[in-house]
Design a protein around this motif. Structure first.
Motif, PDB file in Angstrom:
ATOM      1  N   SER A   4     -23.238 142.138  34.898  1.00  0.00           N
ATOM      2  CA  SER A   4     -22.061 142.999  34.852  1.00  0.00           C
ATOM      3  C   SER A   4     -21.981 143.786  33.547  1.00  0.00           C
ATOM      4  CB  SER A   4     -20.779 142.194  35.063  1.00  0.00           C
ATOM      5  OG  SER A   4     -20.542 141.366  33.952  1.00  0.00           O
ATOM      6  N   ILE A   5     -22.856 143.477  32.580  1.00  0.00           N
ATOM      7  CA  ILE A   5     -22.918 144.227  31.324  1.00  0.00           C
ATOM      8  C   ILE A   5     -24.247 144.969  31.304  1.00  0.00           C
ATOM      9  CG2 ILE A   5     -22.948 144.117  28.815  1.00  0.00           C
ATOM     10  CD1 ILE A   5     -21.300 141.524  29.045  1.00  0.00           C
ATOM     11  N   LEU A   6     -24.161 146.291  31.256  1.00  0.00           N
ATOM     12  CA  LEU A   6     -25.354 147.134  31.260  1.00  0.00           C
ATOM     13  C   LEU A   6     -25.449 147.875  29.937  1.00  0.00           C
ATOM     14  CD1 LEU A   6     -24.886 148.661  34.820  1.00  0.00           C
ATOM     15  CD2 LEU A   6     -26.360 146.749  34.181  1.00  0.00           C
ATOM     16  N   ALA A  24     -22.675 149.960  25.758  1.00  0.00           N
ATOM     17  CA  ALA A  24     -22.782 149.075  26.917  1.00  0.00           C
ATOM     18  C   ALA A  24     -21.677 149.452  27.887  1.00  0.00           C
ATOM     19  CB  ALA A  24     -22.620 147.622  26.485  1.00  0.00           C
ATOM     20  N   GLN A  25     -21.867 149.052  29.120  1.00  0.00           N
ATOM     21  CA  GLN A  25     -20.814 149.240  30.120  1.00  0.00           C
ATOM     22  C   GLN A  25     -20.526 147.901  30.776  1.00  0.00           C
ATOM     23  OE1 GLN A  25     -21.703 152.200  33.041  1.00  0.00           O
ATOM     24  NE2 GLN A  25     -21.177 153.869  31.668  1.00  0.00           N
ATOM     25  N   GLY A  28     -17.393 149.341  34.424  1.00  0.00           N
ATOM     26  CA  GLY A  28     -17.042 150.752  34.302  1.00  0.00           C
ATOM     27  C   GLY A  28     -16.482 151.162  32.959  1.00  0.00           C
ATOM     28  N   SER A  29     -16.223 150.218  32.086  1.00  0.00           N
ATOM     29  CA  SER A  29     -15.692 150.544  30.755  1.00  0.00           C
ATOM     30  C   SER A  29     -16.833 150.706  29.758  1.00  0.00           C
ATOM     31  CB  SER A  29     -14.767 149.436  30.247  1.00  0.00           C
ATOM     32  OG  SER A  29     -13.638 149.337  31.063  1.00  0.00           O
ATOM     33  N   LEU A  30     -16.773 151.777  28.967  1.00  0.00           N
ATOM     34  CA  LEU A  30     -17.766 152.019  27.931  1.00  0.00           C
ATOM     35  C   LEU A  30     -17.390 151.216  26.689  1.00  0.00           C
ATOM     36  CD1 LEU A  30     -20.256 153.686  27.071  1.00  0.00           C
ATOM     37  CD2 LEU A  30     -18.656 155.355  26.146  1.00  0.00           C
ATOM     38  N   ILE A  31     -18.353 150.492  26.154  1.00  0.00           N
ATOM     39  CA  ILE A  31     -18.135 149.683  24.952  1.00  0.00           C
ATOM     40  C   ILE A  31     -19.099 150.175  23.886  1.00  0.00           C
ATOM     41  CG2 ILE A  31     -18.186 147.376  23.952  1.00  0.00           C
ATOM     42  CD1 ILE A  31     -17.812 146.334  26.894  1.00  0.00           C
ATOM     43  N   ALA A  69     -25.080 141.099  21.597  1.00  0.00           N
ATOM     44  CA  ALA A  69     -23.936 141.941  21.957  1.00  0.00           C
ATOM     45  C   ALA A  69     -23.271 141.439  23.232  1.00  0.00           C
ATOM     46  CB  ALA A  69     -24.387 143.392  22.121  1.00  0.00           C
ATOM     47  N   GLU A  70     -24.071 141.033  24.197  1.00  0.00           N
ATOM     48  CA  GLU A  70     -23.534 140.501  25.454  1.00  0.00           C
ATOM     49  C   GLU A  70     -22.658 139.278  25.190  1.00  0.00           C
ATOM     50  OE1 GLU A  70     -25.524 138.207  29.116  1.00  0.00           O
ATOM     51  OE2 GLU A  70     -26.255 140.251  28.825  1.00  0.00           O
ATOM     52  N   ALA A  71     -23.134 138.375  24.342  1.00  0.00           N
ATOM     53  CA  ALA A  71     -22.354 137.172  24.019  1.00  0.00           C
ATOM     54  C   ALA A  71     -21.046 137.546  23.332  1.00  0.00           C
ATOM     55  CB  ALA A  71     -23.179 136.235  23.137  1.00  0.00           C
TER      56      ALA A  71
END
Length: 87
Positions: A4-6, A24-25, A28-31, A69-71
């Motif tokens: 779910s994190i791209l 990252a997305q 649908g939210s840009l991070i 970053a994912e963590a």
């Protein structure tokens, strides 16, 4: 890895802030994310003093950076601006 994190392939080296920015997305939210030169230097054992070297080291460590970053995203460790920082 959480699907779910791209992570996109966009990279911006900010020499004055001594970091590499990427994004990252999640749902649908840009991070906006960044990794400091000091973290890159510590992990790689190489000195970063110019744009090309920052790109090179980032790409060598991409998997580790995205995992970190994912963590941080999953733990909701956002800074005051809503960004993820790896320092």
């Amino acid at each position: 890895m959480n699907q779910s994190i791209l992570f996109s392939d966009d990279l911006t080296v900010e020499l004055e802030k001594k970091c590499v920015r990427f994004s990252a997305q999640q749902m649908g939210s840009l991070i906006n994310c960044s990794v400091s030169f000091s973290w890159l230097e510590e992990e790689s054992g190489e000195s970063i003093c110019h744009h090309d070297k920052a790109n090179e080291v980032f790409n060598q460590l991409r998997f580790d950076i995205e995992e970190k970053a994912e963590a941080l995203i999953e733990d909701e460790e956002f800074n005051a601006s809503g960004e993820i920082e790896i320092n």
